[in-house]
Design an enzyme around this catalytic site. Structure first.
Site, PDB file in Angstrom:
ATOM      1  N   SER A  38       0.856  -1.186   0.000  1.00 15.56           N
ATOM      2  CA  SER A  38       0.000   0.000   0.000  1.00 15.56           C
ATOM      3  C   SER A  38       0.892   1.236   0.000  1.00 15.56           C
ATOM      4  O   SER A  38       2.002   1.211   0.569  1.00 15.56           O
ATOM      5  CB  SER A  38      -0.882   0.030   1.256  1.00 15.56           C
ATOM      6  OG  SER A  38      -1.496   1.299   1.395  1.00 15.56           O
ATOM      7  N   TYR A  63      -1.333  -0.398  10.208  1.00 12.95           N
ATOM      8  CA  TYR A  63      -1.573  -0.906   8.851  1.00 12.95           C
ATOM      9  C   TYR A  63      -0.399  -0.542   7.934  1.00 12.95           C
ATOM     10  O   TYR A  63       0.120  -1.395   7.195  1.00 12.95           O
ATOM     11  CB  TYR A  63      -2.880  -0.316   8.307  1.00 12.95           C
ATOM     12  CG  TYR A  63      -3.152  -0.593   6.841  1.00 12.95           C
ATOM     13  CD1 TYR A  63      -3.618  -1.827   6.429  1.00 12.95           C
ATOM     14  CD2 TYR A  63      -2.947   0.402   5.873  1.00 12.95           C
ATOM     15  CE1 TYR A  63      -3.876  -2.083   5.081  1.00 12.95           C
ATOM     16  CE2 TYR A  63      -3.203   0.165   4.538  1.00 12.95           C
ATOM     17  CZ  TYR A  63      -3.675  -1.087   4.149  1.00 12.95           C
ATOM     18  OH  TYR A  63      -3.914  -1.331   2.816  1.00 12.95           O
TER      19      TYR A  63
END
Ligand code: NAP
Length: 248
Positions: free
Chosen positions: A143, A157
């Site tokens: 990501s 995350y």
């Protein structure tokens, strides 16, 4: 016989879009999901209408026992594996690090990091030329958060995706002479249901202004990059982490 591809977390979002594009590109597909059986089964029907053979498998990639069971099901159904997309991943509610519980951190790392590493390990046993396999290709989902850190939203995350970048580099080098290429895509803000699961259902629309291209991306735009990295057209590409982020 067509090559066989396992996509984790394929019932929705980027995984489901990748499954459709992969079926069109000539793969047979294992569709993994955790909860949404109806969506996974409907997707399998769609993939079969595109000419793919399918296997729909419920398994939590945050649980080693369930991963092992899933690979045993693949062995008995297809008897071979040629590709893996480590797509299953989760976010959590917006939070500062100081307020994150141990349980939250453990779940995040278990699903996003351990799941990816453990599924890769099982795929290597089936694909590596050192283990009597025919070679293959692994694509991991990182990501843009790995680069920008997710401050005040989800640093946990972001850190889990930073681990995916390092894992991709290391595993690619470890497997480079074993017929397996390992790459990652690093999506930016993509319009899927993941944002609702983090309590921000409108995030894709609301954050578009922070993207140089001034829009969120689609699951299909990420899927196309994944399908290219899986394919022989990317035969000299390993250890790459490809931004699919509208310039973010
Ligand atoms: P999504 O729409 O929330 O879909 C998640 C998928 O993963 C679903 O199929 C879900 O299955 C499955 N899943 C969740 N937990 C699982 C587990 N423990 N074991 C197996 N499957 C599990 O997510 P997405 O937006 O498509 O994201 C896919 C990947 O791209 C993730 O790794 C994510 O971190 C990454 N990514 C997404 C974005 C974005 O903006 N969307 C940006 C950067 C990176 P059920 O349907 O059964 O619940």
């Amino acid at each position: 016989m067509k090559p066989v591809l396992l996509i984790t977390g394929a019932s929705r979002g980027i995984g489901a879009a990748t499954a459709v594009l992969s079926a069109q590109a000539g793969w047979d597909i294992v569709v993994n999901y955790t909860q949404n059986k109806a969506a996974a089964e409907a997707l399998c029907k769609q993939l079969e209408s595109l000419g793919a053979k399918t296997l729909c498998v419920q398994a939590d990639v945050g649980n080693e026992g369930q991963i092992l069971k899933m690979f045993a099901q693949i062995d008995s159904h297809f008897g071979a594996l040629h590709g893996l997309v480590n797509n299953a991943g989760v976010v959590d509610m917006t939070s500062k690090v100081v307020d994150m519980s141990w349980e939250r951190l453990e779940r995040m790392m278990r699903i996003n990091i351990l799941g990816t590493i453990a599924c890769s390990k099982e795929a290597i046993k089936r694909m590596s030329t050192e283990h009597a396999g025919q070679g293959g290709s692994i694509v991991n989902l990182s990501s843009v958060a790995a680069k920008i850190g997710g401050a005040t939203q989800y640093v946990d995350y972001a850190a889990s995706k930073g681990a995916i970048d390092s894992f991709t580099t290391g595993l690619a080098r470890e497997l480079a002479t074993q017929g397996i290429r390992v790459n990652a895509v690093r999506p930016g803000i993509i319009d899927t249901e993941i944002h609702a699961s983090g309590g921000q259902p409108n995030r894709a629309k609301d954050a578009a202004g922070a993207v140089p291209m001034q829009r969120a991306g689609s699951a299909e735009e990420v899927g196309k990059a994944i399908v290219w990295l899986l394919s022989n057209d990317a035969s000299y590409t390993t250890g790459a982490v490809l931004d699919v982020s509208g310039g973010r």
